[in-house]
Design a protein around this motif. Structure first.
Motif, PDB file in Angstrom:
ATOM      1  N   GLU A  78       4.962 -42.679  17.651  1.00 30.72           N
ATOM      2  CA  GLU A  78       3.495 -42.791  17.743  1.00 30.72           C
ATOM      3  C   GLU A  78       3.088 -43.664  18.931  1.00 30.72           C
ATOM      4  OE1 GLU A  78       1.913 -42.277  13.174  1.00 30.72           O
ATOM      5  OE2 GLU A  78       2.742 -44.222  13.747  1.00 30.72           O
ATOM      6  N   GLY A  79       3.950 -44.638  19.269  1.00 31.05           N
ATOM      7  CA  GLY A  79       3.625 -45.544  20.365  1.00 31.05           C
ATOM      8  C   GLY A  79       3.997 -45.032  21.746  1.00 31.05           C
ATOM      9  N   LEU A  80       4.684 -43.891  21.815  1.00 30.94           N
ATOM     10  CA  LEU A  80       5.176 -43.410  23.108  1.00 30.94           C
ATOM     11  C   LEU A  80       4.212 -42.470  23.825  1.00 30.94           C
ATOM     12  CD1 LEU A  80       8.991 -42.770  22.492  1.00 30.94           C
ATOM     13  CD2 LEU A  80       7.897 -44.679  23.668  1.00 30.94           C
ATOM     14  N   GLY A  81       3.161 -42.040  23.156  1.00 33.74           N
ATOM     15  CA  GLY A  81       2.245 -41.101  23.801  1.00 33.74           C
ATOM     16  C   GLY A  81       2.917 -39.762  24.028  1.00 33.74           C
ATOM     17  N   MET A  82       3.251 -39.076  22.936  1.00 29.30           N
ATOM     18  CA  MET A  82       4.059 -37.852  23.029  1.00 29.30           C
ATOM     19  C   MET A  82       3.410 -36.739  23.849  1.00 29.30           C
ATOM     20  SD  MET A  82       5.941 -37.363  19.369  1.00 29.30           S
ATOM     21  CE  MET A  82       4.498 -37.605  18.345  1.00 29.30           C
ATOM     22  N   ASP A  83       2.083 -36.747  23.918  1.00 25.46           N
ATOM     23  CA  ASP A  83       1.406 -35.676  24.654  1.00 25.46           C
ATOM     24  C   ASP A  83       1.744 -35.695  26.140  1.00 25.46           C
ATOM     25  OD1 ASP A  83       0.261 -34.769  22.358  1.00 25.46           O
ATOM     26  OD2 ASP A  83      -1.646 -35.809  22.646  1.00 25.46           O
ATOM     27  N   ALA A  84       2.169 -36.861  26.646  1.00 25.56           N
ATOM     28  CA  ALA A  84       2.456 -36.978  28.081  1.00 25.56           C
ATOM     29  C   ALA A  84       3.942 -36.813  28.401  1.00 25.56           C
ATOM     30  CB  ALA A  84       1.980 -38.341  28.585  1.00 25.56           C
ATOM     31  N   VAL A  85       4.771 -36.600  27.370  1.00 26.32           N
ATOM     32  CA  VAL A  85       6.220 -36.527  27.596  1.00 26.32           C
ATOM     33  C   VAL A  85       6.592 -35.210  28.283  1.00 26.32           C
ATOM     34  CG1 VAL A  85       8.459 -36.359  26.409  1.00 26.32           C
ATOM     35  CG2 VAL A  85       6.777 -38.030  25.645  1.00 26.32           C
ATOM     36  N   ALA A  86       7.475 -35.312  29.289  1.00 25.41           N
ATOM     37  CA  ALA A  86       7.995 -34.097  29.939  1.00 25.41           C
ATOM     38  C   ALA A  86       8.825 -33.340  28.907  1.00 25.41           C
ATOM     39  CB  ALA A  86       8.869 -34.471  31.133  1.00 25.41           C
ATOM     40  N   SER A  87       8.516 -32.074  28.704  1.00 30.89           N
ATOM     41  CA  SER A  87       9.067 -31.404  27.524  1.00 30.89           C
ATOM     42  C   SER A  87      10.212 -30.435  27.819  1.00 30.89           C
ATOM     43  CB  SER A  87       7.946 -30.652  26.807  1.00 30.89           C
ATOM     44  OG  SER A  87       7.395 -29.679  27.659  1.00 30.89           O
ATOM     45  N   GLN A  88      10.652 -30.361  29.045  1.00 31.69           N
ATOM     46  CA  GLN A  88      11.669 -29.358  29.351  1.00 31.69           C
ATOM     47  C   GLN A  88      13.075 -29.951  29.462  1.00 31.69           C
ATOM     48  OE1 GLN A  88      10.956 -26.060  29.283  1.00 31.69           O
ATOM     49  NE2 GLN A  88       8.966 -26.851  28.682  1.00 31.69           N
ATOM     50  N   GLY A  89      14.023 -29.279  28.818  1.00 34.11           N
ATOM     51  CA  GLY A  89      15.445 -29.560  29.004  1.00 34.11           C
ATOM     52  C   GLY A  89      15.854 -31.016  28.924  1.00 34.11           C
ATOM     53  N   TYR A  90      16.756 -31.393  29.830  1.00 32.83           N
ATOM     54  CA  TYR A  90      17.247 -32.760  29.888  1.00 32.83           C
ATOM     55  C   TYR A  90      16.119 -33.756  30.136  1.00 32.83           C
ATOM     56  CZ  TYR A  90      22.355 -32.202  29.954  1.00 32.83           C
ATOM     57  OH  TYR A  90      23.656 -31.992  29.621  1.00 32.83           O
ATOM     58  N   CYS A  91      15.078 -33.322  30.846  1.00 29.15           N
ATOM     59  CA  CYS A  91      13.957 -34.227  31.155  1.00 29.15           C
ATOM     60  C   CYS A  91      13.369 -34.812  29.894  1.00 29.15           C
ATOM     61  CB  CYS A  91      12.832 -33.474  31.858  1.00 29.15           C
ATOM     62  SG  CYS A  91      13.244 -32.955  33.485  1.00 29.15           S
ATOM     63  N   PHE A  92      13.295 -34.005  28.858  1.00 30.80           N
ATOM     64  CA  PHE A  92      12.699 -34.452  27.598  1.00 30.80           C
ATOM     65  C   PHE A  92      13.451 -35.659  27.054  1.00 30.80           C
ATOM     66  CE2 PHE A  92      12.844 -34.101  22.910  1.00 30.80           C
ATOM     67  CZ  PHE A  92      11.507 -34.358  22.643  1.00 30.80           C
ATOM     68  N   GLN A  93      14.781 -35.571  27.012  1.00 29.61           N
ATOM     69  CA  GLN A  93      15.584 -36.669  26.460  1.00 29.61           C
ATOM     70  C   GLN A  93      15.494 -37.909  27.358  1.00 29.61           C
ATOM     71  OE1 GLN A  93      16.196 -35.983  23.627  1.00 29.61           O
ATOM     72  NE2 GLN A  93      17.104 -33.984  23.310  1.00 29.61           N
ATOM     73  N   VAL A  94      15.589 -37.704  28.660  1.00 35.41           N
ATOM     74  CA  VAL A  94      15.512 -38.833  29.596  1.00 35.41           C
ATOM     75  C   VAL A  94      14.146 -39.512  29.486  1.00 35.41           C
ATOM     76  CG1 VAL A  94      15.521 -39.502  32.036  1.00 35.41           C
ATOM     77  CG2 VAL A  94      17.168 -37.811  31.214  1.00 35.41           C
ATOM     78  N   ASP A  95      13.091 -38.717  29.450  1.00 38.92           N
ATOM     79  CA  ASP A  95      11.738 -39.260  29.434  1.00 38.92           C
ATOM     80  C   ASP A  95      11.480 -40.073  28.163  1.00 38.92           C
ATOM     81  OD1 ASP A  95       9.211 -39.776  30.380  1.00 38.92           O
ATOM     82  OD2 ASP A  95       8.377 -37.815  29.895  1.00 38.92           O
ATOM     83  N   LEU A  96      11.892 -39.547  27.003  1.00 43.01           N
ATOM     84  CA  LEU A  96      11.668 -40.268  25.746  1.00 43.01           C
ATOM     85  C   LEU A  96      12.402 -41.616  25.736  1.00 43.01           C
ATOM     86  CD1 LEU A  96      11.819 -37.748  22.751  1.00 43.01           C
ATOM     87  CD2 LEU A  96       9.873 -39.118  23.478  1.00 43.01           C
ATOM     88  N   ALA A  97      13.682 -41.599  26.121  1.00 42.41           N
ATOM     89  CA  ALA A  97      14.473 -42.839  26.102  1.00 42.41           C
ATOM     90  C   ALA A  97      13.923 -43.850  27.109  1.00 42.41           C
ATOM     91  CB  ALA A  97      15.936 -42.529  26.406  1.00 42.41           C
ATOM     92  N   HIS A  98      13.583 -43.353  28.284  1.00 43.24           N
ATOM     93  CA  HIS A  98      13.032 -44.192  29.352  1.00 43.24           C
ATOM     94  C   HIS A  98      11.713 -44.830  28.912  1.00 43.24           C
ATOM     95  CE1 HIS A  98      10.470 -44.158  33.178  1.00 43.24           C
ATOM     96  NE2 HIS A  98      11.343 -45.110  33.390  1.00 43.24           N
ATOM     97  N   ARG A  99      10.831 -44.030  28.302  1.00 38.34           N
ATOM     98  CA  ARG A  99       9.545 -44.534  27.830  1.00 38.34           C
ATOM     99  C   ARG A  99       9.740 -45.606  26.748  1.00 38.34           C
ATOM    100  NH1 ARG A  99       4.725 -41.308  28.405  1.00 38.34           N
ATOM    101  NH2 ARG A  99       5.118 -39.627  29.878  1.00 38.34           N
ATOM    102  N   ALA A 100      10.694 -45.341  25.847  1.00 38.50           N
ATOM    103  CA  ALA A 100      10.930 -46.295  24.749  1.00 38.50           C
ATOM    104  C   ALA A 100      11.378 -47.642  25.303  1.00 38.50           C
ATOM    105  CB  ALA A 100      11.970 -45.733  23.788  1.00 38.50           C
ATOM    106  N   TYR A 101      12.297 -47.607  26.251  1.00 38.71           N
ATOM    107  CA  TYR A 101      12.785 -48.865  26.836  1.00 38.71           C
ATOM    108  C   TYR A 101      11.663 -49.580  27.592  1.00 38.71           C
ATOM    109  CZ  TYR A 101      15.212 -52.257  29.665  1.00 38.71           C
ATOM    110  OH  TYR A 101      15.586 -53.432  30.257  1.00 38.71           O
TER     111      TYR A 101
END
Length: 256
Positions: free
Chosen positions: A180-203
């Protein structure tokens, strides 16, 4: 692995939802779901099927009819892993789950290791299953796949200045509040980018991220969803993020 983490008191986890996106996984889905139900009997499972032409959705419906812990999210068509996960996250949050887990349908993420991720999450905001920390392993991967994956994680880590060893891995357990705190609507949603973006945003957001060693097993049946295009897009996006971050940092220094 965060700017905080140890001083905080964490709330109990709440009910766990394991989200399993599927596209043509008729050979695998029954086995994987059965293993999840055995490994963590109290967890619920959401199969997010992208209208698989091989009948995966029908099998999923049959599993759900026999077990009230299993739900199915039928989606219109193939839109990619990230989009399916984001839809699953939203569904899970709307239905009151406290933990949302990413897990592949092909058996490469071993459900038997899920209890370790959940134990780690009791003192964290995000637990990542990691192939590249001590104790992590990969099984049945050709050397070039290992080189690409390990290299992609290292490149992303250095460029984004994030101390996470396995940025591209897809076996993860999130607290609801983290998503809820990561702003999911702005996350890059394709392929490897999705995983990198979520982890990067969390950190970057200061969440406490822990890496848990896992054994990643290459799928035995069906086709891998990884393609050269997905990898190239990830490389391009990570490079753009890294350059943008450095430019902002440089401009920030100039103005101080």
């Amino acid at each position: 692995m965060s700017h905080s983490g140890q001083q905080r008191r964490y709330e109990p986890l709440g009910t766990v939802l394991v989200i399993i996106p599927t596209y043509n996984e008729a050979d695998n889905i029954q086995s994987v779901v059965g293993r999840v139900r055995s490994a963590v009997p109290e967890a619920h499972v959401l199969i997010a099927d992208d209208n698989s032409p091989d009948g995966t959705g029908k099998i999923a419906d049959e599993l759900a009819a026999d077990d009230e812990h299993i739900q199915v999210l039928h989606r219109r068509g193939k839109e990619g892993l990230g989009v399916a996960y984001l839809a699953g996250f939203k569904w899970g949050i709307e239905h009151g789950y406290g933990v949302l887990v990413e897990m592949d349908a092909d058996g490469s993420h071993q459900p038997e290791e899920l209890p370790r991720l959940l134990t780690a999450l009791k003192g964290a905001d995000l637990a990542l299953g990691s192939r590249w920390v001590p104790g992590g392993r990969i099984v049945n991967w050709p050397k070039h796949r290992e080189f690409i994956s390990r290299g992609g994680s290292t490149y992303s880590r250095l460029l984004l200045d994030v101390p996470i060893r396995d940025l591209t891995g897809g076996y993860r357990a999130f607290r609801k509040e983290t998503l809820e705190g990561l702003g999911m609507d702005a996350v890059a949603s394709q392929g490897y980018c999705f995983q990198v973006d979520l982890a990067h945003r969390a950190y970057r957001a200061g969440y406490h991220v822990v890496e848990v060693p896992i054994t990643f097993v290459e799928r035995e049946r069906g086709d891998s969803k990884m393609s050269r295009d997905i990898f190239a897009e990830a490389l391009w996006r990570v490079t753009a993020w890294g350059v943008s971050r450095r430019v902002k940092k440089l401009l920030g220094h100039r103005h101080t």
